[in-house]
Design an enzyme around this catalytic site. Structure first.
Site, short mmCIF file in Angstrom:
data_model
loop_
_atom_site.label_atom_id
_atom_site.label_comp_id
_atom_site.label_asym_id
_atom_site.label_seq_id
_atom_site.Cartn_x
_atom_site.Cartn_y
_atom_site.Cartn_z
N ASP A 1 12.21 69.06 66.19
CA ASP A 1 11.14 69.95 65.51
C ASP A 1 9.90 69.96 66.50
O ASP A 1 8.82 70.33 65.99
CB ASP A 1 10.82 69.41 64.20
CG ASP A 1 12.05 69.72 63.33
OD1 ASP A 1 12.61 70.30 63.54
OD2 ASP A 1 12.09 68.64 62.42
N ARG A 2 9.73 69.65 67.66
CA ARG A 2 8.48 69.57 68.56
C ARG A 2 7.49 68.78 68.30
O ARG A 2 6.40 68.87 68.57
CB ARG A 2 8.21 71.12 68.77
CG ARG A 2 9.35 71.76 69.46
CD ARG A 2 8.89 73.18 70.12
NE ARG A 2 7.87 73.11 70.89
CZ ARG A 2 7.89 72.62 72.59
NH1 ARG A 2 9.10 72.46 72.82
NH2 ARG A 2 7.01 72.80 73.15
#
Length: 187
Positions: free
Chosen positions: A164-165
């Site tokens: 999810d960065r």
């Protein structure tokens, strides 16, 4: 120590040329330029690489002795960013590294007028033939226009990719007392 551990992991993971690093010097007027160089030494003094002192990167480093390095290992989802002050490496260290290179690379250092305009490939090949003839049967000496630089880091950032960065970013900043401050950055 952390840099060495990550580099060892990258080598173990089969990263091709795990020591390949992007070097970004800037000229005196601030014009940046980036290229990939092999990182040839990492010690408590900093990060070392070698070049022709008449090259574009060396000219920029002499004008503005600060630079950044960036190394990326996609297979590990890791990268390291280094900024710091640049100094020339001693002639003895440059000689030691130069002597460890293959004969072809040593001859190439003499033949190349690195970063200068080359009208035709044949000119470089002719220069190489002349250098081979000049040093035929002899050891190839260290050129007076060739040697190393060391970047003494003022900041090192270790980046680890996450889902999810929401990456991990750990940054070390050299303090005025020569110690290091450690912190985290938002992704």
């Amino acid at each position: 120590e952390l840099f060495h551990a990550w580099l060892d992991l990258a080598e173990d993971a089969g990263s091709h040329e795990a020591n390949a690093t992007a070097l970004a010097p800037a000229t005196a007027d601030g014009a940046p330029s980036v290229r990939t160089v092999p990182l040839t030494g990492i010690d408590p003094g900093g990060f070392a690489f070698f070049t022709n002192y008449e090259s574009r990167k060396a000219t920029a480093l002499e004008e503005n002795p600060r630079a950044a390095l960036f190394i990326h290992w996609p297979v590990l989802e890791r990268q390291i960013r280094v900024t710091g002050d640049v100094t020339r490496i001693s002639e003895e260290e440059s000689f030691a590294y130069f002597s460890s290179r293959g004969r072809g690379s040593r001859l190439g250092a003499w033949a190349s007028r690195q970063s200068r305009s080359l009208p035709e490939r044949a000119e470089l090949e002719e220069r190489l033939r002349n250098v081979k003839q000049r040093f035929d049967g002899d050891d190839v000496p260290l050129p007076p226009f060739w040697g190393g630089y060391r970047i003494a880091p003022t900041e090192i950032e270790f980046w680890q990719g996450k889902a999810d960065r929401l990456h991990d970013r750990l940054v070390f900043t050299r303090g005025t007392d020569d110690g290091w401050k450690t912190g985290r950055l938002y992704p």
